[in-house]
Design a protein around this motif. Structure first.
Motif, short mmCIF file in Angstrom:
data_model
loop_
_atom_site.label_atom_id
_atom_site.label_comp_id
_atom_site.label_asym_id
_atom_site.label_seq_id
_atom_site.Cartn_x
_atom_site.Cartn_y
_atom_site.Cartn_z
N ILE A 106 0.86 -1.18 0.00
CA ILE A 106 0.00 0.00 0.00
C ILE A 106 0.89 1.23 0.00
CG2 ILE A 106 -1.77 1.28 1.25
CD1 ILE A 106 -2.72 -1.34 2.42
N GLU A 107 0.67 2.09 -0.98
CA GLU A 107 1.52 3.27 -1.10
C GLU A 107 0.88 4.46 -0.41
OE1 GLU A 107 3.69 5.93 -4.58
OE2 GLU A 107 2.78 3.99 -5.03
N LYS A 108 1.62 5.11 0.45
CA LYS A 108 1.15 6.33 1.10
C LYS A 108 1.23 7.46 0.09
CE LYS A 108 0.22 6.63 4.89
NZ LYS A 108 -1.10 6.50 5.56
N TRP A 109 0.06 7.98 -0.25
CA TRP A 109 0.00 8.95 -1.35
C TRP A 109 -0.06 10.38 -0.85
CZ3 TRP A 109 1.65 8.23 -5.88
CH2 TRP A 109 1.28 9.03 -6.95
N GLY A 110 -0.88 10.63 0.15
CA GLY A 110 -0.97 11.99 0.67
C GLY A 110 -1.72 12.91 -0.27
N ASN A 111 -1.68 14.22 0.02
CA ASN A 111 -2.36 15.18 -0.85
C ASN A 111 -1.34 16.13 -1.45
OD1 ASN A 111 -1.82 17.29 1.07
ND2 ASN A 111 -3.53 16.50 2.30
N LEU A 112 -1.80 16.93 -2.37
CA LEU A 112 -0.88 17.78 -3.13
C LEU A 112 -0.20 18.82 -2.26
CD1 LEU A 112 -2.68 18.39 -6.53
CD2 LEU A 112 -0.64 17.04 -6.08
N SER A 113 -0.90 19.33 -1.26
CA SER A 113 -0.27 20.35 -0.43
C SER A 113 0.94 19.78 0.29
CB SER A 113 -1.28 20.91 0.58
OG SER A 113 -1.78 19.87 1.41
N ASP A 114 0.81 18.53 0.79
CA ASP A 114 1.95 17.88 1.42
C ASP A 114 3.08 17.68 0.43
OD1 ASP A 114 0.57 17.77 3.77
OD2 ASP A 114 -0.14 15.70 3.46
N GLN A 115 2.72 17.31 -0.80
CA GLN A 115 3.74 17.04 -1.81
C GLN A 115 4.50 18.31 -2.17
OE1 GLN A 115 1.65 15.15 -5.02
NE2 GLN A 115 0.59 13.78 -3.60
N VAL A 116 3.76 19.42 -2.28
CA VAL A 116 4.42 20.67 -2.63
C VAL A 116 5.40 21.07 -1.54
CG1 VAL A 116 4.04 23.12 -3.05
CG2 VAL A 116 2.52 21.43 -4.10
N GLY A 119 -14.40 17.39 -15.83
CA GLY A 119 -14.16 15.96 -15.78
C GLY A 119 -13.33 15.55 -14.58
N LEU A 120 -13.16 14.27 -14.43
CA LEU A 120 -12.40 13.72 -13.31
C LEU A 120 -10.94 14.18 -13.39
CD1 LEU A 120 -12.79 11.67 -10.95
CD2 LEU A 120 -11.87 9.93 -12.49
N ASN A 121 -10.42 14.70 -12.28
CA ASN A 121 -9.03 15.14 -12.25
C ASN A 121 -8.31 14.66 -10.99
OD1 ASN A 121 -10.25 16.71 -10.34
ND2 ASN A 121 -9.53 18.68 -11.15
N CYS A 122 -8.82 13.57 -10.41
CA CYS A 122 -8.20 13.00 -9.21
C CYS A 122 -8.37 11.49 -9.25
CB CYS A 122 -8.85 13.59 -7.95
SG CYS A 122 -10.65 13.40 -7.88
N LEU A 123 -7.78 10.81 -8.30
CA LEU A 123 -7.77 9.35 -8.26
C LEU A 123 -8.84 8.86 -7.28
CD1 LEU A 123 -3.89 8.91 -8.00
CD2 LEU A 123 -5.30 8.95 -10.08
N ILE A 124 -9.76 8.01 -7.77
CA ILE A 124 -10.85 7.51 -6.94
C ILE A 124 -10.28 6.60 -5.85
CG2 ILE A 124 -12.95 6.12 -6.91
CD1 ILE A 124 -13.33 8.74 -8.34
N PRO A 125 -10.57 6.88 -4.58
CA PRO A 125 -10.03 6.04 -3.50
C PRO A 125 -10.84 4.76 -3.34
CG PRO A 125 -11.36 7.79 -2.56
CD PRO A 125 -11.35 8.02 -4.06
N ALA A 126 -10.20 3.75 -2.83
CA ALA A 126 -10.88 2.49 -2.50
C ALA A 126 -11.50 2.59 -1.11
CB ALA A 126 -9.89 1.34 -2.56
N LEU A 138 -2.53 0.13 -4.42
CA LEU A 138 -3.57 0.64 -3.53
C LEU A 138 -3.02 1.87 -2.82
CD1 LEU A 138 -6.35 0.31 -2.26
CD2 LEU A 138 -5.32 -1.25 -0.59
N LEU A 139 -3.61 3.02 -3.10
CA LEU A 139 -3.12 4.28 -2.54
C LEU A 139 -3.92 4.66 -1.30
CD1 LEU A 139 -2.72 6.37 -5.82
CD2 LEU A 139 -1.05 4.87 -4.70
N ARG A 140 -3.21 5.14 -0.32
CA ARG A 140 -3.84 5.64 0.90
C ARG A 140 -3.38 7.07 1.16
NH1 ARG A 140 -8.02 2.32 1.40
NH2 ARG A 140 -7.51 0.22 2.12
N ALA A 141 -4.27 7.87 1.70
CA ALA A 141 -3.94 9.27 1.99
C ALA A 141 -2.94 9.34 3.13
CB ALA A 141 -5.20 10.03 2.35
#
Length: 664
Positions: free
Chosen positions: A119-129, A189-196, A661-664
């Motif tokens: 499971i990959e820890k994905w986080g959000n864009l603000s954290d990534q920036v 349109g869709l511009n994000c990844l649908i979470p499980a 499988l991505l997790r926030a």
């Protein structure tokens, strides 16, 4: 003889030669020692020796330090394994090949196994920036911003069916318009990844999944509460159990199918009847149990109050699609299905001059059957008997023959030709459709209140039995709008052979049989050769063959082969739930659509409908593949580029991806 003095001796040519030789020898000695003290010895090859026998090695002279531990790998074509483990390979190599350095195919190649615990820890864009990883890139020319996860409320999001904003604008919904496609407008349109779902697990494998799935993957209990007494579905601890029943067949689908076979033996499941449409399918137990009889069923239902029934069907590993009988033609060609089935599907077939049953008539193959299991068939209440009389009257005007009525099931047969239609009294309703009406034109086409004509040449009716029809060029191949400079039958066979060779290579090199594929989509299906090859190679899966609207409509040929498929425009989202497919295959799709669509939107749609742990195989030109690799990384896929069987200098490449499988 006159003796030489010491001064004279030093001046002789012989002495000069000896001295020079000694100096040169010393120089070579110290040079060899210096190099040998480094990372590799100085090697001298004797090129004047005769060729050695097969069991001998060429003679080699090395420096005096040859006994020291050294690394000869830079000087050998096949270096021995180093004494310590090598460094791990780069995550995204620029190109790896299945063609070795000698230009021959190599079978020594592996594709990694999916680790369900990865499971990959994905986080959000603000954290990534903040961490300085806003962009990911393969080269300096291509940069794609890393996509963020969508809100949890979008876990079951279907863009064109959940567009509340557009549905609210509808003038009327009485004919089911709200269940049809209403896609987001440009820029929406869709511009994000649908979470499980929070506790999502790798799906239970087929065939066990037919009867049991994880509750955590489809965590909805509405169907259990509403249909618990009808033997559809029950919940036991962390699993949903599917007993195989339905509203009209609470004793089980197998018993129900046996009854149909006894009523009309000519239906002959798995022989004359190969492709079925189940309307208002519930959790698709009818189609699930037909699979064991060599029948592929397209199970459809609208996203209504029991909205997750199609999601359950797909999680079980049964072919299914969200669709509704409303105001538009369904995305299937004319004469597609050998049998169309409706068991308490809550559709008023006789409304609006029978326009919905006329759509069934369009899709039903000449000589095919319509099976209706409903209360008007067997209950003797006045209002229900009135519905039955309306149904009887309409089917007579459609020239359908009531073959059998038994218990709560009635079965009709469609005529094989237009003879009955032409002999009807003048003014009989519904009328025949205009001869120029293209009955295979289905994308956003309104329903027609007329009877679709059958081809005068009998195309679509004269099919061989299954499985021979899979490889028999059908008559309708001649009516497909394609430019062919060779016989279309030869083109058909060539495509089949091409994909059979490709799939055989995928199985050998990429170990496809170990992937346990079940739900597969071919996003640009052609004549269905990819799906046919999977069947021939013994992979136990079903394939949704998608024919893009941007190319020739080959969908009639796909159905004539005994396969299933759908018409679709890849510039718009697909009508299925998230986490639907184990494998998405796209050959030449992106280079074909890049002038019409934003290819990143197609990739995001692929991510939406792909299960975590699912694979993507894309064959396309190199320039497109490089861009897709960049997008795949931005979505968190593990992606690699490989040579095709054409070799490293071909214009095409394979992009092979795995979704984590991505997790926030």
């Amino acid at each position: 003889m006159k003796s030489l003095s010491s001064s004279e001796l030093l001046k002789t040519p012989l002495f000069v030669k000896i001295t020079g030789f000694v100096l040169v020898a010393c120089a070579f000695f110290f040079l060899g020692k210096h190099v040998s003290d480094g990372t590799q010895p100085l090697v001298f090859l004797n090129t004047r020796q005769k060729a050695p026998p097969d069991n001998h090695s060429p003679s080699v002279s090395i420096s005096p330090n040859a006994n020291e531990t050294v690394d000869l790998s830079p000087l050998t074509l096949n270096p021995p394994p180093p004494p310590s483990p090598p460094p791990p390979p780069a995550l995204f190599p620029q190109r790896l090949g299945i063609v070795d350095e000698n230009g021959t195919m190599s079978e020594e190649f592996e594709v990694g196994e999916f680790d369900p615990d990865l499971i990959e820890k994905w986080g959000n864009l603000s954290d990534q920036v903040e961490k300085g990883i806003e962009n990911v890139s393969v080269s300096s020319d291509l940069k794609v911003k890393r996509y963020e996860l969508c809100p949890d409320s979008m876990r079951e999001y279907i863009p064109c069916l959940d567009n509340v904003e557009e549905i609210r604008k509808l003038n009327s919904t009485e004919r089911g318009e709200k269940y049809e496609r209403h896609c987001p407008g440009e820029g929406k349109g869709l511009n994000c990844l649908i979470p499980a779902p929070e506790n999502y697990r790798p799906p239970i494998l087929w065939p066990k999944s037919r009867d049991v799935v994880w509750f955590s993957n489809v965590p909805h209990t509405r169907l259990v509460e509403d249909k618990g007494g009808q033997n559809w579905i029950t919940r036991v601890n962390d699993k949903f159990i599917f007993p195989g029943g339905g509203t009209q067949f609470i004793h089980g689908a197998d018993q129900y199918l046996n009854q149909i076979s006894q009523m009309v033996p000519d239906i002959a499941f798995g022989c004359h009847t190969r492709v079925v449409l189940d309307v208002g399918c519930g959790v698709a137990s009818f189609g699930a149990f037909l699979l064991s009889r060599n029948v592929t069923t397209m199970s459809i239902a609208p996203k209504d109050v029991h909205e997750n029934q199609i999601q359950f069907a797909l999680e079980r590993g049964v072919p299914a699609l969200v669709a509704a009988f409303a105001t538009h033609r369904l995305p299937y060609p004319s004469q597609a299905f050998d049998l169309i089935h409706c068991s308490r599907c809550r559709i008023n077939w006789t409304r609006d001059d029978g326009i919905l049953l006329l759509e069934v008539n369009r899709m039903l193959r000449a000589g095919g059957y319509f099976a209706w299991a409903a209360q008007p068939v067997y209950k003797h209440e006045d209002n229900l008997q009135e519905q039955w009389k309306e149904m009887e009257d309409l089917t007579v005007r459609l020239c359908w023959e009531l073959v059998k009525k038994e218990g709560y099931i009635a079965i009709w047969k469609k005529p094989l030709s237009n003879t009955c239609y032409d002999s009807r009294d003048a003014g009989t309703q519904p009328p025949l459709c205009d001869p120029n009406d293209n009955t295979d034109n289905v994308w956003y086409v309104d329903l027609r209140a007329c009877i679709s004509r059958l081809p005068v040449n009998g195309y679509g009716a004269n099919l061989t039995a299954w499985p021979a029809r899979l490889h028999s060029p059908p008559d309708r191949l001649q009516s497909i709008g394609i430019e062919a400079y060779i016989s279309r039958n030869e083109l058909f066979r060539a495509e089949s052979k091409y994909w059979n060779d490709i799939i055989e290579g995928y199985i050998r090199v990429y170990h496809w049989k170990e992937l346990k594929l079940r739900n597969v989509m071919d996003m640009r299906a052609g004549f269905g050769g990819f799906a046919a090859a999977l069947y021939d190679q013994g992979i136990d899966c079903w394939v949704m063959n998608v024919v893009p609207v941007s190319g020739p409509n080959t969908l009639p040929v796909i159905y004539d082969r005994g396969l299933i498929g759908v018409m679709h425009d890849w510039c718009e989202p697909f009508d299925t739930y998230p986490r639907t497919y184990d494998l998405l295959h796209a050959a030449g799709l992106f280079s074909n659509e890049q002038k019409r669509c934003n290819i990143s939107s197609i990739m995001l749609e692929m991510d939406r409908i792909l299960r975590p742990g699912g694979r993507v195989y894309i064959r396309d030109i190199l320039s497109v593949i490089n861009e897709l690799l960049e997008i795949a990384k931005a979505m968190g896929w593990q992606a690699y580029i490989y040579d095709t069987e054409e070799g490293p200098h071909a214009s095409r490449r394979n992009l092979i991806c795995e979704k984590h499988l991505l997790r926030a």
